[in-house]
Design a protein around this motif. Sequence first.
Motif, short mmCIF file in Angstrom:
data_model
loop_
_atom_site.label_atom_id
_atom_site.label_comp_id
_atom_site.label_asym_id
_atom_site.label_seq_id
_atom_site.Cartn_x
_atom_site.Cartn_y
_atom_site.Cartn_z
N PRO A 151 54.99 51.42 20.82
CA PRO A 151 54.77 52.11 22.10
C PRO A 151 53.32 51.92 22.55
N PHE A 152 53.13 51.88 23.85
CA PHE A 152 51.78 51.77 24.40
C PHE A 152 51.50 53.00 25.24
N ARG A 153 50.23 53.28 25.40
CA ARG A 153 49.80 54.44 26.20
C ARG A 153 49.81 54.07 27.68
N PRO A 154 49.99 55.06 28.55
CA PRO A 154 49.97 54.76 29.99
C PRO A 154 48.73 53.98 30.42
N GLN A 155 47.57 54.34 29.89
CA GLN A 155 46.34 53.66 30.29
C GLN A 155 46.38 52.17 29.92
N GLN A 156 47.02 51.84 28.79
CA GLN A 156 47.15 50.44 28.40
C GLN A 156 48.03 49.69 29.40
N LEU A 157 49.10 50.32 29.85
CA LEU A 157 49.98 49.72 30.85
C LEU A 157 49.23 49.49 32.15
N PHE A 158 48.49 50.51 32.61
CA PHE A 158 47.74 50.38 33.86
C PHE A 158 46.70 49.26 33.76
N GLU A 159 46.04 49.17 32.61
CA GLU A 159 45.04 48.12 32.41
C GLU A 159 45.70 46.75 32.47
N ALA A 160 46.85 46.60 31.81
CA ALA A 160 47.54 45.31 31.81
C ALA A 160 47.92 44.88 33.23
N ILE A 161 48.48 45.80 33.99
CA ILE A 161 48.85 45.49 35.39
C ILE A 161 47.61 45.14 36.19
N ASP A 162 46.56 45.93 36.05
CA ASP A 162 45.33 45.71 36.79
C ASP A 162 44.73 44.34 36.48
N VAL A 163 44.65 43.99 35.19
CA VAL A 163 44.11 42.69 34.80
C VAL A 163 44.94 41.57 35.42
N CYS A 164 46.24 41.69 35.33
CA CYS A 164 47.12 40.63 35.84
C CYS A 164 47.02 40.48 37.35
N ARG B 203 44.47 41.34 39.30
CA ARG B 203 43.12 40.98 39.76
C ARG B 203 42.66 39.59 39.34
N LEU B 204 43.33 38.99 38.39
CA LEU B 204 42.91 37.67 37.92
C LEU B 204 43.08 36.61 38.99
N PRO B 205 42.10 35.74 39.13
CA PRO B 205 42.32 34.60 40.02
C PRO B 205 43.45 33.75 39.44
N ALA B 206 44.23 33.15 40.29
CA ALA B 206 45.42 32.39 39.87
C ALA B 206 45.11 31.38 38.77
N GLN B 207 44.00 30.69 38.86
CA GLN B 207 43.72 29.65 37.88
C GLN B 207 43.39 30.18 36.50
N ARG B 208 43.16 31.49 36.34
CA ARG B 208 42.83 32.05 35.03
C ARG B 208 43.95 32.91 34.46
N ARG B 209 45.07 33.06 35.13
CA ARG B 209 46.11 33.98 34.71
C ARG B 209 46.74 33.63 33.37
N ARG B 210 46.72 32.40 32.97
CA ARG B 210 47.28 32.02 31.67
C ARG B 210 46.26 32.17 30.57
N ALA B 211 45.00 32.33 30.90
CA ALA B 211 43.94 32.28 29.89
C ALA B 211 43.57 33.61 29.27
N VAL B 212 44.02 34.71 29.81
CA VAL B 212 43.56 36.01 29.33
C VAL B 212 44.15 36.37 27.96
N SER B 213 45.43 36.53 27.89
CA SER B 213 46.15 36.83 26.64
C SER B 213 45.47 37.90 25.80
N VAL B 214 45.31 39.08 26.35
CA VAL B 214 44.74 40.22 25.65
C VAL B 214 45.83 40.93 24.88
N ARG B 215 45.53 41.41 23.69
CA ARG B 215 46.49 42.17 22.88
C ARG B 215 46.02 43.57 22.69
N THR B 216 46.98 44.48 22.66
CA THR B 216 46.64 45.87 22.34
C THR B 216 47.34 46.26 21.07
#
Length: 138
Positions: free
Chosen positions: A110-123, A125-138
Motif C-alpha cells: 500500500p502507498f500513502r496518499p501523498q506518494q500517489l499525489f507526488e507520482a501524479i504530479d511528477v508524471c 509536470r515532466l517534459p515529454a522527452q524525460r518521461r521515461r527517464a524518471v523511474s522513481v520507486r517508493t
Amino acid sequence: MPRVLVIDDDESVRGAIEALLRPENCDVVLAENARRGAELFGTSPFDVVMVDIFMPGMNGLETIKDFRRADPEMPIIAMSGFRFRSAGMPMPDFLKIASELGATYCLSKPFRPQQLFEAIDVCVRLPAQRRRAVSVRT
C-alpha cells in the motif's frame, strides 16, 4: 485537470485511488483489467496511466510494454503489492522490471496518499522527452 487511467483488478484499490484523485481535480477513468484498460487507452487521450503489475489474463508488465510501444511518451505509474520474498526462494523485483520496461514511476502497495499525489504530479509536470527517464520507486 489531468486525466488518469487506473488499471487494477482489485475494485477496492481502484475505488481508493479514484476517491483520492477526484478531489485533487483529476478526471479518473477506471479499468478492471488490462484488456479493458487497453481498449480505453486506444480510444481516449490520457495524461497518466496507472497499472497494477499482477492481474489475471494480461499482466501489468505486458501492458506497460504495449502502452510504451503505442505511445513512447505516455507517463506510466506501475503499482505492485507483491511481497512473497524469502531467502530460500528469491523473487525478481517486479517494480524494477516495470521501470526497465518503461514505467515512469513505481509505487509499492500500500502507498500513502501523498506518494500517489507526488507520482501524479511528477508524471504530469515532466517534459515529454524525460518521461521515461524518471523511474522513481517508493
